[in-house]
Enzyme design. Structure first.
Site, PDB file in Angstrom:
ATOM      1  N   HIS A 124      -4.953  14.751  -8.713  1.00 24.23           N
ATOM      2  CA  HIS A 124      -5.363  13.358  -8.908  1.00 24.23           C
ATOM      3  C   HIS A 124      -4.697  12.733 -10.129  1.00 24.23           C
ATOM      4  O   HIS A 124      -4.313  11.565 -10.115  1.00 24.23           O
ATOM      5  CB  HIS A 124      -6.887  13.321  -9.033  1.00 24.23           C
ATOM      6  CG  HIS A 124      -7.485  12.031  -8.647  1.00 24.23           C
ATOM      7  ND1 HIS A 124      -7.761  11.055  -9.567  1.00 24.23           N
ATOM      8  CD2 HIS A 124      -7.850  11.540  -7.433  1.00 24.23           C
ATOM      9  CE1 HIS A 124      -8.281  10.019  -8.936  1.00 24.23           C
ATOM     10  NE2 HIS A 124      -8.343  10.286  -7.646  1.00 24.23           N
ATOM     11  N   ASP A 135      -2.550   9.392 -10.366  1.00 22.86           N
ATOM     12  CA  ASP A 135      -2.763   8.283 -11.319  1.00 22.86           C
ATOM     13  C   ASP A 135      -1.430   7.863 -11.950  1.00 22.86           C
ATOM     14  O   ASP A 135      -1.125   6.676 -12.065  1.00 22.86           O
ATOM     15  CB  ASP A 135      -3.720   8.716 -12.430  1.00 22.86           C
ATOM     16  CG  ASP A 135      -5.169   8.659 -11.967  1.00 22.86           C
ATOM     17  OD1 ASP A 135      -5.389   8.245 -10.805  1.00 22.86           O
ATOM     18  OD2 ASP A 135      -6.055   9.026 -12.754  1.00 22.86           O
ATOM     19  N   ASP A 159       0.864  -1.182   0.000  1.00 26.23           N
ATOM     20  CA  ASP A 159       0.000   0.000   0.000  1.00 26.23           C
ATOM     21  C   ASP A 159       0.904   1.238   0.000  1.00 26.23           C
ATOM     22  O   ASP A 159       1.776   1.383   0.871  1.00 26.23           O
ATOM     23  CB  ASP A 159      -0.861  -0.043   1.269  1.00 26.23           C
ATOM     24  CG  ASP A 159      -1.866   1.082   1.345  1.00 26.23           C
ATOM     25  OD1 ASP A 159      -3.074   0.791   1.373  1.00 26.23           O
ATOM     26  OD2 ASP A 159      -1.450   2.258   1.392  1.00 26.23           O
ATOM     27  N   ILE A 160       0.705   2.111  -0.993  1.00 29.61           N
ATOM     28  CA  ILE A 160       1.563   3.303  -1.100  1.00 29.61           C
ATOM     29  C   ILE A 160       1.378   4.182   0.140  1.00 29.61           C
ATOM     30  O   ILE A 160       0.255   4.337   0.622  1.00 29.61           O
ATOM     31  CB  ILE A 160       1.224   4.110  -2.376  1.00 29.61           C
ATOM     32  CG1 ILE A 160       1.410   3.216  -3.603  1.00 29.61           C
ATOM     33  CG2 ILE A 160       2.082   5.356  -2.479  1.00 29.61           C
ATOM     34  CD1 ILE A 160       1.150   3.898  -4.909  1.00 29.61           C
ATOM     35  N   ASN A 177      -1.873  13.034  -3.745  1.00 25.37           N
ATOM     36  CA  ASN A 177      -3.024  13.470  -4.543  1.00 25.37           C
ATOM     37  C   ASN A 177      -3.391  14.914  -4.243  1.00 25.37           C
ATOM     38  O   ASN A 177      -3.630  15.708  -5.153  1.00 25.37           O
ATOM     39  CB  ASN A 177      -4.239  12.611  -4.193  1.00 25.37           C
ATOM     40  CG  ASN A 177      -4.429  11.471  -5.161  1.00 25.37           C
ATOM     41  OD1 ASN A 177      -3.945  11.512  -6.279  1.00 25.37           O
ATOM     42  ND2 ASN A 177      -5.124  10.433  -4.728  1.00 25.37           N
ATOM     43  N   GLU A 180      -4.866   2.350  -3.952  1.00 21.58           N
ATOM     44  CA  GLU A 180      -3.417   2.478  -4.018  1.00 21.58           C
ATOM     45  C   GLU A 180      -2.746   1.236  -3.442  1.00 21.58           C
ATOM     46  O   GLU A 180      -1.664   1.295  -2.882  1.00 21.58           O
ATOM     47  CB  GLU A 180      -2.969   3.776  -3.309  1.00 21.58           C
ATOM     48  CG  GLU A 180      -2.894   3.745  -1.801  1.00 21.58           C
ATOM     49  CD  GLU A 180      -4.245   3.710  -1.102  1.00 21.58           C
ATOM     50  OE1 GLU A 180      -5.244   3.325  -1.728  1.00 21.58           O
ATOM     51  OE2 GLU A 180      -4.279   4.024   0.100  1.00 21.58           O
ATOM     52  N   ARG A 210      10.223 -10.977 -10.866  1.00 20.37           N
ATOM     53  CA  ARG A 210      10.516 -12.010 -11.873  1.00 20.37           C
ATOM     54  C   ARG A 210       9.323 -12.154 -12.817  1.00 20.37           C
ATOM     55  O   ARG A 210       8.193 -11.800 -12.445  1.00 20.37           O
ATOM     56  CB  ARG A 210      10.770 -13.351 -11.186  1.00 20.37           C
ATOM     57  CG  ARG A 210      11.911 -13.335 -10.191  1.00 20.37           C
ATOM     58  CD  ARG A 210      11.853 -14.577  -9.332  1.00 20.37           C
ATOM     59  NE  ARG A 210      10.510 -14.782  -8.794  1.00 20.37           N
ATOM     60  CZ  ARG A 210      10.114 -15.897  -8.189  1.00 20.37           C
ATOM     61  NH1 ARG A 210      10.935 -16.917  -8.055  1.00 20.37           N
ATOM     62  NH2 ARG A 210       8.891 -15.999  -7.720  1.00 20.37           N
ATOM     63  N   ARG A 226      13.680  -5.371  -1.994  1.00 23.06           N
ATOM     64  CA  ARG A 226      14.397  -4.989  -3.219  1.00 23.06           C
ATOM     65  C   ARG A 226      13.550  -3.999  -4.036  1.00 23.06           C
ATOM     66  O   ARG A 226      14.051  -2.991  -4.530  1.00 23.06           O
ATOM     67  CB  ARG A 226      14.669  -6.259  -4.045  1.00 23.06           C
ATOM     68  CG  ARG A 226      15.880  -6.146  -4.918  1.00 23.06           C
ATOM     69  CD  ARG A 226      16.275  -7.454  -5.574  1.00 23.06           C
ATOM     70  NE  ARG A 226      15.162  -8.193  -6.155  1.00 23.06           N
ATOM     71  CZ  ARG A 226      14.783  -9.403  -5.755  1.00 23.06           C
ATOM     72  NH1 ARG A 226      15.405 -10.006  -4.766  1.00 23.06           N
ATOM     73  NH2 ARG A 226      13.776 -10.014  -6.334  1.00 23.06           N
TER      74      ARG A 226
END
Ligand SMILES: Nc1nc2c(ncn2[C@@H]2O[C@H](COP(=O)(O)OP(=O)(O)OP(=O)(O)O)[C@@H](O)[C@H]2O)c(=O)[nH]1
Length: 522
Positions: A413, A417, A400-401, A408, A443, A432, A463
């Site tokens: 917005h 996006d 989750d960002i 935003n 998000e 991979r 990573r």
């Protein structure tokens, strides 16, 4: 003293009890027995007075509690020996003055357990089984209000309830269990409050928009279905969030669609009205033309000279020209109408396609190109069956960002996006090829990592975090650092994919709560 044998006295006592219709209490029995046996009557057992005394005894140590319990037991059975033994033993449990009020509970067992000599804090309620019973009742009553979505919390509740219900409660163990129980309780209670708030917001959203949902009943039933699904168990914030987003999307598109459809209907109505009007005009001008022609034919028949015919001919030519003009105008208008009808038809078809797209939902999220929920469900089914078949590990991560609302709000917005699309691109390039990326909600993304055990799964997500710090997201000229919090869960034997996601989700919450921009294993 009677010379009757004891069994004869006993039989006689019972007979007299029955004949005298006396209650067969120990007191009555003893009184009659003594009379028959010729034994002097003992003074009556002062049960109530002794109970008052027992109640008045302080119970500041577990030893005192135990002896007071034994005293009450002896009083109930009118056992003088028991009363004496309990009182004597009670006298041996005097709290050592130096520790009075310390509340130290070591080893802190209940009366009867080891460590009876432990001191409780001055004036604290006694840790009797009744006390623990009340704690247990409180936890049980609390449980329905807290839901059963958090498996770990349910487990803690069970363990605690078992511990407080044990006949020989271990106060120290209960205290430790209570500490971790209340830690978790604070999170669970917070979640429940948030769930209620979000649910109410959702209901308001539906009610506010219900009046708008008249164009197609399917929309309305879709809304209600989504609401029903959201309010069914298990009720999680995550699901409610997702339904809220979906409802907003549907409501917005539905309003848009309704506007277009109403406009299209209005165009059609106007076209039909024009068509009917033109048709009657054509009929009327055709009728006028015929009448004019008939009149002209009659005048030509009656004409005797060419001079008389000339004005008639002029009239005929004029009427024919008018007729041709009217026909052309009508034809042009009809052609224009047909073109507009075709355009409206195309627009309505496009609209239906758009509605179909929203409701049917394809497998990909159009903004990020990642799989959407439907696509994720299918991919998860495939991966889980692979795990069962090949017995290889599968890691599921939910990310989750961080502070996306802020991004935003500050950059708009549309930039938000683009940031989502950027994260999806970096994730696709960094993971991979056999890993699956899906957009799980606004998000939030889910990554499925086949042939990956927990440790490696956490490494892979770390990573990706590093990669994101290297590859800045560009908002115009500005470099914006995007970070995320992630939870990782390895699918357990016989566990459903959705349950593994739920575990990853819970760990993601922990990652958020412990400062964001980190990866937590479940
Ligand atoms: N631009 C954009 N924003 C979205 C989209 N979907 C959801 N959002 C926004 O994402 C934001 C998520 O905000 P929150 O749930 O408060 O989370 P946050 O600000 O990231 O806070 P933390 O999760 O605690 O780091 C909301 O403002 C949503 O409107 C989308 O498709 N595009």
């Amino acid at each position: 003293m009677s010379d009757k044998k004891p069994f004869e006295i006993a039989r006689e006592t019972l007979k007299q009890l029955t004949a005298g219709k006396l209650l067969p209490t120990p007191l009555n029995y003893q009184k009659i027995y003594n009379e028959i046996a010729g034994i002097p009557q003992m003074p009556q057992f002062p049960m109530e007075t002794l109970r008052d005394i027992a109640q008045a005894l302080p119970t500041k140590t577990p030893g005192q509690q135990k002896q007071r319990g034994l005293l009450e037991y002896a009083i109930d059975r009118m056992n003088w020996d028991g009363v004496k033994a309990a009182l004597v033993a009670y006298g041996g449990f005097v709290p050592p003055p130096a520790e009075a009020g310390s509340g130290a509970a070591s080893p802190g067992t209940l009366p009867g357990g080891a460590g009876d000599t432990t001191l409780l804090s001055q004036g604290a309620p006694a840790l009797t089984p009744e006390f623990f019973k009340q704690v247990g009742r409180m936890i049980e009553f609390l449980q329905p209000a807290l839901g059963n979505d958090d498996a770990r919390f349910m487990e803690q509740t069970d363990t605690l309830l078992k511990a407080v219900k044990k006949p020989d409660v271990d106060a120290v163990q209960v205290k430790q269990l209570l500490v971790s129980y209340s830690d978790r309780l604070s999170f669970v209670a917070e979640d429940q409050a948030e769930i209620r708030k979000t649910l109410l917001k959702l209901l308001h959203l539906v009610f506010e928009n219900i009046g708008e949902l008249s164009i197609d009943n399917q929309w309305l039933s879709g809304q209600m279905d989504a609401l029903k699904a959201a309010s069914g168990p298990p009720l999680t914030l995550r699901r409610l969030d997702e339904v809220e987003r979906k409802l907003k999307d549907v409501i917005f598109k539905q309003k848009d669609a309704k506007g277009h459809a109403v406009q299209a209907q209005e165009d059609m109505r106007k076209m039909l009205a024009t068509f009917v009007e033109r048709l009657s005009q054509i009929t009327q001008s055709t009728g006028n033309f015929h009448a004019k022609l008939e009149e002209s034919a009659r005048l030509i028949e009656q004409a005797k000279t060419i001079t008389e015919i000339a004005p008639v001919l002029k009239e005929v030519v004029g009427a024919t020209r008018d007729m041709a003009y009217d026909s052309k105008v009508s034809r042009d208008e009809l052609v224009a109408m047909r073109e507009r009808a075709q355009a409206t038809e195309t627009e309505i078809a496009k609209l239906h396609q758009e509605l179909d797209r929203v409701s049917a939902q394809s497998r990909h999220d159009s903004l990020t190109g990642a799989l959407n929920r439907k696509g994720l469900d299918e991919a998860m089914e495939r991966e889980v069956s692979n795990v069962r078949r090949k017995e290889t590990p599968l890691c599921v991560s939910l990310l989750d960002i961080d502070n996306f609302k802020q991004l935003n709000d500050s950059l708009g917005h549309a930039v938000g996006d683009n940031a989502l699309a950027h994260l999806a691109t970096v994730a696709r390039e960094c993971m991979r090829p056999q890993d699956t990326l899906a957009r799980y909600g606004g998000e939030e993304f889910v990554i499925l990592m086949p042939d990956t055990a927990m440790e490696k799964g956490i490494e892979a997500m770390t990573r990706l975090q590093r990669e994101l710090t290297k590859r800045f997201f560009l908002a115009g000229e500005d470099k914006v650092l995007i970070t995320f919090s992630a939870g990782v869960a390895q699918l357990a034997t016989d566990e459903k994919g959705s349950d593994a996601i739920r575990r990853a989700d819970q760990s993601m919450y922990l990652a958020k709560r412990s400062g964001k921009n980190r990866v937590v294993g479940s």
